[in-house]
Design a protein around this motif. Structure first.
Motif, short mmCIF file in Angstrom:
data_model
loop_
_atom_site.label_atom_id
_atom_site.label_comp_id
_atom_site.label_asym_id
_atom_site.label_seq_id
_atom_site.Cartn_x
_atom_site.Cartn_y
_atom_site.Cartn_z
N ASN A 163 0.64 -1.27 -0.29
CA ASN A 163 0.07 -0.03 -0.08
C ASN A 163 0.85 1.12 0.00
O ASN A 163 0.22 2.35 0.04
CB ASN A 163 -0.83 0.20 1.24
CG ASN A 163 -2.04 -0.80 1.19
OD1 ASN A 163 -2.07 -1.52 -0.02
ND2 ASN A 163 -2.53 -1.10 2.05
N ASN A 194 2.22 -0.41 -10.77
CA ASN A 194 1.07 -0.79 -11.45
C ASN A 194 0.28 -1.80 -10.36
O ASN A 194 0.21 -2.94 -10.40
CB ASN A 194 1.28 -1.84 -12.56
CG ASN A 194 2.08 -0.95 -13.68
OD1 ASN A 194 1.45 0.04 -14.32
ND2 ASN A 194 3.01 -1.45 -14.14
N PRO A 195 -0.49 -1.09 -9.34
CA PRO A 195 -1.09 -1.74 -8.58
C PRO A 195 -2.36 -2.57 -8.97
O PRO A 195 -3.02 -2.06 -9.96
CB PRO A 195 -1.85 -0.64 -7.66
CG PRO A 195 -1.35 0.64 -8.43
CD PRO A 195 -0.60 0.63 -9.55
N PHE A 255 -6.63 -0.87 -5.71
CA PHE A 255 -6.65 0.47 -4.91
C PHE A 255 -7.56 0.04 -3.45
O PHE A 255 -8.22 -0.77 -3.61
CB PHE A 255 -7.36 1.51 -5.74
CG PHE A 255 -6.43 2.08 -6.50
CD1 PHE A 255 -5.45 3.08 -6.26
CD2 PHE A 255 -6.59 2.01 -8.14
CE1 PHE A 255 -4.84 3.51 -7.16
CE2 PHE A 255 -5.78 2.57 -9.07
CZ PHE A 255 -4.70 3.28 -8.50
N GLU A 272 -10.76 -2.93 -0.76
CA GLU A 272 -10.11 -2.97 -2.00
C GLU A 272 -11.21 -2.88 -3.38
O GLU A 272 -12.39 -3.41 -3.32
CB GLU A 272 -9.69 -4.36 -2.03
CG GLU A 272 -8.36 -4.52 -1.17
CD GLU A 272 -7.79 -5.95 -1.33
OE1 GLU A 272 -6.44 -6.15 -0.55
OE2 GLU A 272 -8.11 -6.74 -2.16
N PHE A 300 -8.20 -2.46 -10.08
CA PHE A 300 -7.44 -1.20 -10.74
C PHE A 300 -8.66 -1.01 -11.73
O PHE A 300 -8.72 0.21 -12.07
CB PHE A 300 -6.27 -1.68 -11.10
CG PHE A 300 -5.48 -0.54 -12.06
CD1 PHE A 300 -5.29 0.78 -11.38
CD2 PHE A 300 -5.51 -0.51 -13.56
CE1 PHE A 300 -4.65 1.92 -12.13
CE2 PHE A 300 -4.76 0.51 -14.07
CZ PHE A 300 -4.57 1.61 -13.53
N TYR A 346 1.89 4.47 -10.41
CA TYR A 346 1.45 4.97 -9.21
C TYR A 346 2.41 4.39 -8.06
O TYR A 346 2.51 3.39 -7.54
CB TYR A 346 -0.01 4.46 -9.10
CG TYR A 346 -1.10 4.85 -9.54
CD1 TYR A 346 -1.51 5.91 -9.47
CD2 TYR A 346 -1.30 4.08 -10.89
CE1 TYR A 346 -2.59 6.41 -10.45
CE2 TYR A 346 -2.10 4.61 -11.86
CZ TYR A 346 -2.79 5.72 -11.57
OH TYR A 346 -3.69 6.57 -12.52
N THR A 363 1.51 5.30 -3.26
CA THR A 363 0.48 4.64 -2.49
C THR A 363 -0.75 4.24 -3.63
O THR A 363 -0.88 4.90 -4.54
CB THR A 363 -0.01 5.43 -1.44
OG1 THR A 363 -0.91 4.71 -0.54
CG2 THR A 363 -0.69 6.76 -1.73
N ASN A 364 -1.39 3.31 -3.04
CA ASN A 364 -2.49 2.99 -3.73
C ASN A 364 -3.96 3.34 -2.82
O ASN A 364 -5.10 2.57 -3.11
CB ASN A 364 -2.74 1.41 -4.20
CG ASN A 364 -2.66 0.58 -2.95
OD1 ASN A 364 -2.44 0.96 -1.89
ND2 ASN A 364 -2.96 -0.83 -3.31
N CYS A 384 -13.93 6.01 -6.60
CA CYS A 384 -12.57 6.32 -7.26
C CYS A 384 -12.93 7.59 -7.92
O CYS A 384 -13.61 7.77 -9.16
CB CYS A 384 -12.35 5.10 -8.50
SG CYS A 384 -12.01 3.55 -7.77
N MET A 433 -7.06 10.17 -7.97
CA MET A 433 -6.29 9.30 -8.82
C MET A 433 -5.06 10.08 -9.21
O MET A 433 -4.03 9.71 -9.24
CB MET A 433 -7.03 8.61 -9.85
CG MET A 433 -8.09 7.55 -9.43
SD MET A 433 -8.56 6.41 -10.77
CE MET A 433 -7.03 5.32 -10.81
N LEU A 437 -2.45 10.58 -6.86
CA LEU A 437 -1.75 9.55 -6.44
C LEU A 437 -0.53 8.96 -7.36
O LEU A 437 0.45 8.57 -7.28
CB LEU A 437 -2.74 8.16 -6.57
CG LEU A 437 -3.61 8.18 -5.04
CD1 LEU A 437 -4.22 6.90 -5.21
CD2 LEU A 437 -3.07 8.28 -3.86
#
Length: 315
Positions: free
Chosen positions: A5, A11-12, A15, A94, A97, A171, A174-175, A182, A187, A190
Protein backbone atom coordinates in the motif's frame (compact mmCIF):
# COMPACT_ATOMS: atom_id res chain seq x y z
CA UNK A 1 -1.10 -5.92 2.04
CA UNK A 2 0.33 -3.06 4.08
CA UNK A 3 3.63 -3.28 2.26
CA UNK A 4 1.99 -3.01 -1.11
CA UNK A 5 0.00 0.00 0.00
CA UNK A 6 2.87 2.37 0.49
CA UNK A 7 5.98 1.99 -1.64
CA UNK A 8 7.72 0.40 -4.61
CA UNK A 9 4.94 -0.35 -7.01
CA UNK A 10 4.02 1.22 -10.32
CA UNK A 11 1.04 -0.86 -11.46
CA UNK A 12 -1.14 -1.70 -8.46
CA UNK A 13 -3.61 -4.50 -9.06
CA UNK A 14 -5.99 -2.96 -6.54
CA UNK A 15 -6.73 0.35 -4.86
CA UNK A 16 -7.85 0.79 -1.28
CA UNK A 17 -10.87 3.04 -0.72
CA UNK A 18 -10.85 4.52 2.77
CA UNK A 19 -14.48 5.62 2.85
CA UNK A 20 -14.70 8.80 4.94
CA UNK A 21 -11.15 9.36 6.29
CA UNK A 22 -11.11 10.21 9.98
CA UNK A 23 -14.64 8.94 10.52
CA UNK A 24 -14.02 5.21 10.12
CA UNK A 25 -15.47 4.46 13.53
CA UNK A 26 -18.74 6.11 12.49
CA UNK A 27 -19.05 4.36 9.12
CA UNK A 28 -22.02 2.26 10.27
CA UNK A 29 -23.90 5.38 11.33
CA UNK A 30 -22.88 7.26 8.19
CA UNK A 31 -24.23 4.37 6.13
CA UNK A 32 -27.78 5.02 7.37
CA UNK A 33 -28.34 8.31 5.46
CA UNK A 34 -26.41 6.92 2.46
CA UNK A 35 -28.57 3.79 2.39
CA UNK A 36 -31.72 5.91 2.76
CA UNK A 37 -30.61 8.12 -0.14
CA UNK A 38 -29.93 5.02 -2.23
CA UNK A 39 -33.38 3.57 -1.56
CA UNK A 40 -35.18 6.85 -2.25
CA UNK A 41 -33.23 7.54 -5.45
CA UNK A 42 -33.74 4.02 -6.85
CA UNK A 43 -37.44 3.96 -5.95
CA UNK A 44 -38.06 7.53 -7.13
CA UNK A 45 -36.35 7.20 -10.50
CA UNK A 46 -37.91 3.80 -11.26
CA UNK A 47 -41.28 5.28 -10.32
CA UNK A 48 -40.77 8.14 -12.80
CA UNK A 49 -39.91 5.64 -15.55
CA UNK A 50 -42.92 3.46 -14.72
CA UNK A 51 -45.39 6.35 -14.61
CA UNK A 52 -44.19 7.87 -17.90
CA UNK A 53 -44.39 4.45 -19.57
CA UNK A 54 -47.89 3.71 -18.26
CA UNK A 55 -49.46 7.15 -18.78
CA UNK A 56 -50.09 7.94 -22.49
CA UNK A 57 -50.57 11.66 -21.77
CA UNK A 58 -46.94 11.80 -20.62
CA UNK A 59 -45.55 10.53 -23.92
CA UNK A 60 -44.16 13.96 -24.75
CA UNK A 61 -40.61 15.30 -25.27
CA UNK A 62 -40.39 16.87 -21.80
CA UNK A 63 -41.09 13.53 -20.13
CA UNK A 64 -38.82 11.63 -22.51
CA UNK A 65 -36.00 13.90 -21.36
CA UNK A 66 -37.08 13.27 -17.78
CA UNK A 67 -36.78 9.52 -18.41
CA UNK A 68 -33.27 10.05 -19.81
CA UNK A 69 -32.42 11.93 -16.64
CA UNK A 70 -33.86 9.14 -14.48
CA UNK A 71 -31.84 6.45 -16.32
CA UNK A 72 -28.67 8.52 -15.98
CA UNK A 73 -29.28 9.00 -12.26
CA UNK A 74 -29.99 5.30 -11.73
CA UNK A 75 -26.76 4.21 -13.42
CA UNK A 76 -24.76 6.83 -11.51
CA UNK A 77 -26.17 5.61 -8.20
CA UNK A 78 -25.79 1.91 -8.98
CA UNK A 79 -22.17 2.38 -10.06
CA UNK A 80 -21.17 4.07 -6.78
CA UNK A 81 -23.49 3.41 -3.82
CA UNK A 82 -23.20 -0.40 -3.57
CA UNK A 83 -19.41 -0.16 -3.21
CA UNK A 84 -19.75 2.70 -0.69
CA UNK A 85 -22.14 0.67 1.44
CA UNK A 86 -19.88 -2.40 1.26
CA UNK A 87 -17.06 -0.22 2.65
CA UNK A 88 -19.26 1.13 5.44
CA UNK A 89 -20.78 -2.23 6.39
CA UNK A 90 -18.20 -4.90 5.57
CA UNK A 91 -14.90 -2.95 5.34
CA UNK A 92 -14.60 -4.20 1.74
CA UNK A 93 -12.14 -1.49 0.77
CA UNK A 94 -10.26 -3.16 -2.07
CA UNK A 95 -11.26 -2.42 -5.64
CA UNK A 96 -9.60 -3.82 -8.75
CA UNK A 97 -7.54 -1.32 -10.77
CA UNK A 98 -9.65 -1.77 -13.91
CA UNK A 99 -12.88 -1.62 -11.89
CA UNK A 100 -11.67 1.61 -10.31
CA UNK A 101 -11.00 3.16 -13.73
CA UNK A 102 -14.40 1.98 -14.95
CA UNK A 103 -16.17 3.49 -11.95
CA UNK A 104 -14.30 6.76 -12.45
CA UNK A 105 -15.28 6.79 -16.13
CA UNK A 106 -18.94 6.12 -15.31
CA UNK A 107 -19.01 8.96 -12.78
CA UNK A 108 -17.47 11.36 -15.30
CA UNK A 109 -19.59 10.47 -18.32
CA UNK A 110 -22.90 10.38 -16.46
CA UNK A 111 -22.19 13.72 -14.82
CA UNK A 112 -21.62 15.23 -18.29
CA UNK A 113 -24.66 13.40 -19.64
CA UNK A 114 -26.80 14.85 -16.85
CA UNK A 115 -25.59 18.31 -17.78
CA UNK A 116 -26.47 17.65 -21.43
CA UNK A 117 -29.94 16.43 -20.54
CA UNK A 118 -30.55 19.54 -18.42
CA UNK A 119 -29.62 21.61 -21.50
CA UNK A 120 -32.02 19.56 -23.64
CA UNK A 121 -34.79 20.17 -21.10
CA UNK A 122 -34.05 23.91 -21.23
CA UNK A 123 -34.36 23.77 -25.02
CA UNK A 124 -37.67 21.94 -24.64
CA UNK A 125 -39.01 24.71 -22.37
CA UNK A 126 -37.68 27.37 -24.76
CA UNK A 127 -39.52 25.89 -27.73
CA UNK A 128 -42.70 25.27 -25.70
CA UNK A 129 -42.88 28.88 -24.50
CA UNK A 130 -41.22 30.89 -27.25
CA UNK A 131 -42.42 28.86 -30.27
CA UNK A 132 -45.47 26.93 -29.02
CA UNK A 133 -47.06 26.57 -32.46
CA UNK A 134 -43.93 24.79 -33.79
CA UNK A 135 -43.38 22.63 -30.70
CA UNK A 136 -44.71 19.38 -32.18
CA UNK A 137 -42.90 19.89 -35.50
CA UNK A 138 -39.53 20.76 -33.92
CA UNK A 139 -39.44 18.26 -31.04
CA UNK A 140 -40.46 15.13 -32.91
CA UNK A 141 -39.76 11.68 -31.47
CA UNK A 142 -36.88 11.17 -33.90
CA UNK A 143 -35.34 14.54 -32.99
CA UNK A 144 -35.62 13.73 -29.27
CA UNK A 145 -33.92 10.37 -29.92
CA UNK A 146 -31.11 12.13 -31.80
CA UNK A 147 -30.63 14.52 -28.88
CA UNK A 148 -30.42 11.56 -26.51
CA UNK A 149 -27.87 9.82 -28.72
CA UNK A 150 -25.82 13.03 -28.99
CA UNK A 151 -25.81 13.40 -25.20
CA UNK A 152 -24.56 9.82 -24.75
CA UNK A 153 -21.88 10.12 -27.44
CA UNK A 154 -20.68 13.48 -26.15
CA UNK A 155 -20.28 12.19 -22.61
CA UNK A 156 -18.59 8.95 -23.70
CA UNK A 157 -16.13 10.57 -26.11
CA UNK A 158 -15.30 13.73 -24.16
CA UNK A 159 -14.54 11.81 -20.96
CA UNK A 160 -12.64 8.90 -22.55
CA UNK A 161 -9.17 10.56 -22.27
CA UNK A 162 -9.38 10.62 -18.46
CA UNK A 163 -9.29 6.83 -17.86
CA UNK A 164 -6.90 6.33 -20.78
CA UNK A 165 -4.44 8.78 -19.23
CA UNK A 166 -4.96 7.37 -15.72
CA UNK A 167 -4.20 3.85 -16.96
CA UNK A 168 -0.80 4.97 -18.29
CA UNK A 169 0.39 6.68 -15.11
CA UNK A 170 2.71 4.94 -12.63
CA UNK A 171 1.44 4.88 -9.04
CA UNK A 172 4.61 4.66 -6.95
CA UNK A 173 3.52 6.45 -3.75
CA UNK A 174 0.45 4.64 -2.49
CA UNK A 175 -2.68 2.95 -3.72
CA UNK A 176 -4.87 4.38 -0.97
CA UNK A 177 -7.71 6.63 -2.14
CA UNK A 178 -9.18 8.81 0.65
CA UNK A 179 -12.69 8.52 -0.81
CA UNK A 180 -15.49 5.94 -0.84
CA UNK A 181 -15.32 5.86 -4.65
CA UNK A 182 -12.71 6.29 -7.40
CA UNK A 183 -12.70 10.03 -7.91
CA UNK A 184 -10.62 11.35 -10.80
CA UNK A 185 -8.88 14.04 -8.74
CA UNK A 186 -7.90 11.42 -6.14
CA UNK A 187 -6.23 9.26 -8.78
CA UNK A 188 -4.43 12.31 -10.20
CA UNK A 189 -3.01 13.00 -6.74
CA UNK A 190 -1.69 9.44 -6.48
CA UNK A 191 0.15 9.40 -9.81
CA UNK A 192 3.93 9.65 -9.94
CA UNK A 193 3.96 11.31 -13.33
CA UNK A 194 3.38 14.62 -15.04
CA UNK A 195 -0.41 14.96 -14.94
CA UNK A 196 -0.59 18.45 -16.48
CA UNK A 197 -2.17 17.09 -19.66
CA UNK A 198 -5.06 15.67 -17.63
CA UNK A 199 -5.37 18.90 -15.64
CA UNK A 200 -5.46 21.05 -18.78
CA UNK A 201 -7.95 18.74 -20.41
CA UNK A 202 -10.08 18.90 -17.25
CA UNK A 203 -10.12 22.70 -17.52
CA UNK A 204 -11.13 22.38 -21.17
CA UNK A 205 -14.05 20.13 -20.23
CA UNK A 206 -15.05 22.44 -17.39
CA UNK A 207 -15.15 25.60 -19.49
CA UNK A 208 -15.91 24.33 -23.00
CA UNK A 209 -18.42 21.61 -22.12
CA UNK A 210 -19.98 22.29 -18.72
CA UNK A 211 -19.47 26.05 -19.13
CA UNK A 212 -21.15 26.11 -22.53
CA UNK A 213 -24.01 24.07 -21.12
CA UNK A 214 -24.52 26.72 -18.47
CA UNK A 215 -24.42 29.48 -21.09
CA UNK A 216 -27.01 27.70 -23.27
CA UNK A 217 -29.30 27.24 -20.28
CA UNK A 218 -28.92 30.91 -19.30
CA UNK A 219 -29.63 32.11 -22.86
CA UNK A 220 -32.70 29.86 -23.07
CA UNK A 221 -34.12 31.26 -19.86
CA UNK A 222 -33.38 34.84 -20.83
CA UNK A 223 -35.60 34.31 -23.88
CA UNK A 224 -38.18 32.42 -21.82
CA UNK A 225 -38.39 35.19 -19.21
CA UNK A 226 -38.61 37.83 -21.93
CA UNK A 227 -41.67 36.06 -23.34
CA UNK A 228 -43.19 35.44 -19.92
CA UNK A 229 -42.94 39.08 -18.81
CA UNK A 230 -44.49 40.21 -22.09
CA UNK A 231 -47.70 38.30 -21.32
CA UNK A 232 -50.67 40.58 -20.59
CA UNK A 233 -51.87 39.24 -17.23
CA UNK A 234 -50.24 38.17 -14.00
CA UNK A 235 -52.11 34.85 -14.00
CA UNK A 236 -50.79 34.04 -17.48
CA UNK A 237 -47.24 34.91 -16.42
CA UNK A 238 -47.43 32.74 -13.30
CA UNK A 239 -49.00 29.82 -15.15
CA UNK A 240 -46.36 29.90 -17.89
CA UNK A 241 -43.53 30.28 -15.39
CA UNK A 242 -44.97 27.33 -13.46
CA UNK A 243 -44.30 25.07 -16.45
CA UNK A 244 -40.59 25.79 -15.95
CA UNK A 245 -40.60 25.40 -12.17
CA UNK A 246 -39.51 21.76 -11.98
CA UNK A 247 -36.71 22.27 -14.50
CA UNK A 248 -35.44 25.35 -12.65
CA UNK A 249 -35.25 23.36 -9.40
CA UNK A 250 -33.36 20.57 -11.21
CA UNK A 251 -30.88 23.15 -12.55
CA UNK A 252 -30.32 24.48 -9.03
CA UNK A 253 -29.93 20.96 -7.63
CA UNK A 254 -27.31 20.18 -10.29
CA UNK A 255 -25.22 23.37 -10.25
CA UNK A 256 -25.40 24.67 -6.65
CA UNK A 257 -23.67 21.65 -4.99
CA UNK A 258 -20.92 21.87 -7.63
CA UNK A 259 -20.50 25.59 -7.00
CA UNK A 260 -20.33 25.04 -3.24
CA UNK A 261 -17.75 22.28 -3.66
CA UNK A 262 -15.62 24.47 -5.95
CA UNK A 263 -15.71 27.35 -3.47
CA UNK A 264 -14.77 25.08 -0.57
CA UNK A 265 -11.83 23.55 -2.45
CA UNK A 266 -10.64 26.99 -3.50
CA UNK A 267 -11.13 29.07 -0.34
CA UNK A 268 -11.45 26.64 2.59
CA UNK A 269 -8.16 24.78 2.55
CA UNK A 270 -7.96 24.37 6.33
CA UNK A 271 -11.17 22.41 6.83
CA UNK A 272 -10.86 18.68 7.70
CA UNK A 273 -10.45 16.10 4.94
CA UNK A 274 -13.60 14.25 5.94
CA UNK A 275 -15.63 17.41 5.34
CA UNK A 276 -14.19 17.71 1.82
CA UNK A 277 -15.08 14.08 1.16
CA UNK A 278 -18.63 14.49 2.47
CA UNK A 279 -19.18 17.58 0.29
CA UNK A 280 -17.87 15.71 -2.76
CA UNK A 281 -20.29 12.88 -2.00
CA UNK A 282 -23.21 15.30 -1.72
CA UNK A 283 -22.28 16.82 -5.09
CA UNK A 284 -22.31 13.36 -6.64
CA UNK A 285 -25.38 11.92 -4.91
CA UNK A 286 -27.73 14.82 -4.20
CA UNK A 287 -29.02 15.63 -7.74
CA UNK A 288 -30.10 12.02 -8.54
CA UNK A 289 -31.91 11.95 -5.21
CA UNK A 290 -33.71 15.27 -5.69
CA UNK A 291 -34.66 15.02 -9.37
CA UNK A 292 -37.51 12.47 -9.01
CA UNK A 293 -38.75 14.19 -5.86
CA UNK A 294 -38.84 17.57 -7.61
CA UNK A 295 -40.73 16.26 -10.63
CA UNK A 296 -42.97 14.02 -8.51
CA UNK A 297 -44.03 16.90 -6.27
CA UNK A 298 -44.20 19.75 -8.78
CA UNK A 299 -45.53 18.04 -11.92
CA UNK A 300 -49.31 17.75 -11.78
CA UNK A 301 -49.55 14.90 -14.31
CA UNK A 302 -46.99 12.73 -12.51
CA UNK A 303 -48.43 13.51 -9.11
CA UNK A 304 -51.96 12.69 -10.29
CA UNK A 305 -50.91 9.41 -11.91
CA UNK A 306 -49.03 8.42 -8.75
CA UNK A 307 -52.06 9.15 -6.57
CA UNK A 308 -54.30 7.09 -8.86
CA UNK A 309 -51.78 4.25 -8.73
CA UNK A 310 -51.85 4.15 -4.92
CA UNK A 311 -55.64 4.55 -4.86
CA UNK A 312 -56.15 1.55 -7.15
CA UNK A 313 -53.61 -0.43 -5.17
CA UNK A 314 -55.46 0.35 -1.99
CA UNK A 315 -58.76 -0.76 -3.54
Amino acid sequence: MSGSNTTNFTNPSTFILLGIPGLESAHVWISIPFCTMYAIAILGNFTILFIVKMEPSLHEPMYYFLCMLAVTDLILYMSTLPKMLSIFWFHAREIDFSACLTQMYFILIFSVMESGIVVAMAFDRYVAICNPLRYSTILTDSFVAKIGLAVVLRGSIVMLPFPLLARQWPYCRTNIIPQPYCAHIAMVNLACADTHVSSYYGLFVLFCVMGLDGIFIALSYIQILRVIFSLPTKDARLKTLGTCGSHLFVILAFYIPGLIMSLIYRFAQNIPLHFHVLIANMYLLLPPLLNPIIYGVRTKQIRGRLLRLFTHTGD
